[in-house]
Design an enzyme around this catalytic site. Structure first.
Site, PDB file in Angstrom:
ATOM      1  N   SER A  64       0.838  -1.190   0.000  1.00  0.00           N
ATOM      2  CA  SER A  64       0.000   0.000   0.000  1.00  0.00           C
ATOM      3  C   SER A  64       0.871   1.237   0.000  1.00  0.00           C
ATOM      4  O   SER A  64       2.001   1.231   0.519  1.00  0.00           O
ATOM      5  CB  SER A  64      -0.900   0.015   1.240  1.00  0.00           C
ATOM      6  OG  SER A  64      -1.563   1.260   1.387  1.00  0.00           O
ATOM      7  N   TYR A 114      -2.130  -0.852  10.456  1.00  0.00           N
ATOM      8  CA  TYR A 114      -2.186  -1.159   9.025  1.00  0.00           C
ATOM      9  C   TYR A 114      -0.947  -0.629   8.309  1.00  0.00           C
ATOM     10  O   TYR A 114      -0.298  -1.361   7.538  1.00  0.00           O
ATOM     11  CB  TYR A 114      -3.452  -0.558   8.406  1.00  0.00           C
ATOM     12  CG  TYR A 114      -3.578  -0.813   6.924  1.00  0.00           C
ATOM     13  CD1 TYR A 114      -4.040  -2.038   6.460  1.00  0.00           C
ATOM     14  CD2 TYR A 114      -3.218   0.162   5.995  1.00  0.00           C
ATOM     15  CE1 TYR A 114      -4.150  -2.281   5.092  1.00  0.00           C
ATOM     16  CE2 TYR A 114      -3.327  -0.080   4.638  1.00  0.00           C
ATOM     17  CZ  TYR A 114      -3.791  -1.294   4.182  1.00  0.00           C
ATOM     18  OH  TYR A 114      -3.891  -1.533   2.844  1.00  0.00           O
ATOM     19  N   LYS A 162       2.062  -2.878   6.353  1.00  0.00           N
ATOM     20  CA  LYS A 162       2.456  -2.726   4.953  1.00  0.00           C
ATOM     21  C   LYS A 162       3.931  -2.337   4.833  1.00  0.00           C
ATOM     22  O   LYS A 162       4.606  -2.705   3.859  1.00  0.00           O
ATOM     23  CB  LYS A 162       1.555  -1.705   4.258  1.00  0.00           C
ATOM     24  CG  LYS A 162       0.106  -2.166   4.124  1.00  0.00           C
ATOM     25  CD  LYS A 162       0.004  -3.511   3.407  1.00  0.00           C
ATOM     26  CE  LYS A 162      -1.443  -3.936   3.165  1.00  0.00           C
ATOM     27  NZ  LYS A 162      -1.554  -5.216   2.432  1.00  0.00           N
TER      28      LYS A 162
END
Length: 244
Positions: free
Chosen positions: A136, A149, A153
């Protein structure tokens, strides 16, 4: 540029919905013998109904031994796409252990586990291969309320470089694709409010969010022989967000 995968076997995780589903369908359309993995049997059945040539396997990838056994049972693969991913949002100071484990168990640990099984088979057969992780743009750019999150990533990006270093001499390429907000069904729901989406759009020189095909095309190119000298990259698919 025509990309074909005849004679190749491909494994796609997170293939029940969104980007993973679209990747599985495109791989099959390009001639790959494609196996789709998801937690949801219903999603896999719907995928199979749309494209009968795709093999399906329902398994919870966050369960390390169960996932390892399931992937080993599927046989050898030439191509792997790790698309499975989850998120929970909230302020950094409110993150709980279960939130951290929920995200890392799928986004990092499961990806590591599946990649290890597939790569070992590639090494044993001396077949070479291509692996692409879905990361991401959030791996390098902070997003409020996404501490875990973003961290997960970042770990995917780092793992990509180590895999590229260790597996490259065996003709196994490892890369990852780093999209911004993408217009899957979930993405449309999350970003449909202009009050939320417009500040992001204002930072993207191309003036739009990513479409699913933007990400799919990048993944297929990295998997293909057209990218035969590309190894260890984190490929931004974000319309210039990171340069603005």
């Amino acid at each position: 540029m025509e990309i074909k995968f005849e004679g190749k076997r491909a494994l796609v995780t997170g293939a029940g919905k969104g980007i993973g589903r679209a990747i599985a369908l495109k791989l099959a359309a390009c001639g790959a013998q494609t196996v789709a993995v998801s937690r949801s049997q219903a999603d896999l059945d719907a995928l199979k109904n749309e494209c009968p040539s795709i093999e399906i396997c329902a398994v919870d990838l966050s369960d390390w031994p169960q996932a390892k056994a399931a992937v080993e049972s599927l046989g050898h693969f030439d191509l792997l796409v790790n698309s499975a991913g989850v998120s929970r949002i909230g302020p950094f100071v409110d993150v709980k252990e279960e939130d951290f484990d929920f995200i890392f168990n799928t986004n990092v640990k499961a990806l590591f586990n599946v990649s290890q099984v597939v790569a070992k088979s590639m090494l044993d057969r001396k077949s070479g291969g291509s692996i692409v992780h879905l990361s991401s743009a959030a791996s390098t750019q902070a997003v409020r309320d996404h501490a875990v999150y973003c961290s997960s990533k970042g770990a995917v990006d780092s793992l990509t470089t180590v895999m590229a270093l260790e597996l490259g001499p065996h003709k196994i390429r490892t890369n990852c694709v780093n999209p911004t907000a993408t217009m899957t069904d979930m993405g449309k729901y999350a970003w449909s409010d202009p009050a939320k989406s417009q500040p992001l759009l204002n930072r993207i020189p191309l003036g739009r969010l990513a479409e699913v095909e933007d990400v799919v095309d990048a993944v297929l190119w990295l998997l293909s022989d057209k990218a035969s000298y590309i190894n260890g990259v984190t490929l931004p698919v974000e319309g210039g967000l990171l340069v603005a």
